[in-house]
Scaffold this active site. Structure first.
Site, PDB file in Angstrom:
ATOM      1  N   HIS A 163       0.833  -1.196   0.000  1.00  0.00           N
ATOM      2  CA  HIS A 163       0.000   0.000   0.000  1.00  0.00           C
ATOM      3  C   HIS A 163       0.878   1.260   0.000  1.00  0.00           C
ATOM      4  CE1 HIS A 163      -3.181  -2.652   2.035  1.00  0.00           C
ATOM      5  NE2 HIS A 163      -3.763  -2.228   0.930  1.00  0.00           N
ATOM      6  N   CYS A 250      -2.517   0.684   9.701  1.00  0.00           N
ATOM      7  CA  CYS A 250      -3.435  -0.378   9.283  1.00  0.00           C
ATOM      8  C   CYS A 250      -4.475  -0.724  10.344  1.00  0.00           C
ATOM      9  CB  CYS A 250      -2.658  -1.645   8.964  1.00  0.00           C
ATOM     10  SG  CYS A 250      -1.355  -1.472   7.732  1.00  0.00           S
TER      11      CYS A 250
END
Length: 259
Positions: A163, A250
């Site tokens: 990501h 996250c």
């Protein structure tokens, strides 16, 4: 009064079956992971954050990583379509939770793919990673929702990590912490950029909470450097989640509310 809130989701033993792309699988101690998650939540509270702890998506191996399921802005919440097929069922439960915080909730629909770990908000700009989990159609779909609200969407190519926020996060509104091997740094050419220590390639992921930074205890060189630069850093151990290719951002879905 402005209040920062965070949605967290409790980890379970399913985490041992998490998806991996760049790391070899290692044993995850779930008891330690549960303790670390509790300490993460406690650190957020110490930073003045209102924490909502969910117990949903318990059978999803990656369900603890709530950041990927939504992008919550002041005006609108966007529920993500998820680039990983095995994670797409997570969005429903998180979407239900988000409706308690935002009245305007939109959904990204396939084949557009978007995960929240690829969306880095700084002011009225959303830097969005084109990554293994987010495609150009997903970026365009997000832009169609948020640009009428006054946001600018800036695409960033991601080429060495899962990501965008694995490779870059914001220390403040004009300073970015980057792993230059993993992202296209040119997207941040008009901003100050700090390179990670090559011995700590995963250290670009820090969690900015107001005027404080939550940093990963596993990256002491970067943490010490940020201390020396004058940032107010809180160290947290998330070693078990690191085995799942996860970082600090996250584990929570941050949003701003008024009380």
């Amino acid at each position: 009064m402005t209040v920062i809130s965070a949605i967290l989701n409790r980890p379970t033993s399913a985490l041992q079956r998490c998806q991996l792309t760049y790391l070899q699988r290692g044993a995850i101690d779930i008891d330690v992971a549960m303790h670390q998650h509790a300490q993460y939540a406690a650190t957020l509270r110490q930073c003045g954050v209102n924490v909502e702890l969910l117990e949903c998506n318990q059978h999803f191996p990656d369900g603890v990583f709530v950041e990927d399921t939504a992008v919550v802005l002041d005006e609108v919440a966007v529920i993500c379509s998820m680039g990983s097929a095995s994670r797409r069922g997570e969005s429903d439960a998180i979407g239900d939770s988000v409706t308690r915080w935002r009245s305007d909730v939109r959904w990204i629909k396939l084949p557009a793919q978007l995960e929240g770990g690829d969306v880095l908000r700084v002011g009225r700009t959303l830097f969005v990673g084109e990554s293994p989990r987010t495609n150009r159609a997903g970026i365009a779909a997000l832009a169609a929702i948020v640009e009428p609200c006054g946001y600018q969407v800036q695409r960033v190519r991601v080429h060495g990590c899962l990501h965008l926020k694995t490779g870059v996060t914001a220390l403040d509104d004009d300073t970015f912490l980057c792993n230059r091997d993993w992202i296209d740094e040119s997207a941040f050419a008009n901003h100050r950029r700090i390179a990670v220590d090559p011995r700590e390639p995963w250290s670009a992921n820090v969690l900015r909470v107001g005027e404080r930074l939550i940093v990963n205890e596993a990256h002491p060189r970067m943490a010490d450097r940020l201390d020396a630069m004058g940032y107010d850093c809180q160290r947290v151990d998330i070693s078990e989640f690191g085995k799942a290719e996860a970082g600090l951002t996250c584990l929570s879905l941050l949003l701003v509310t008024s009380s």
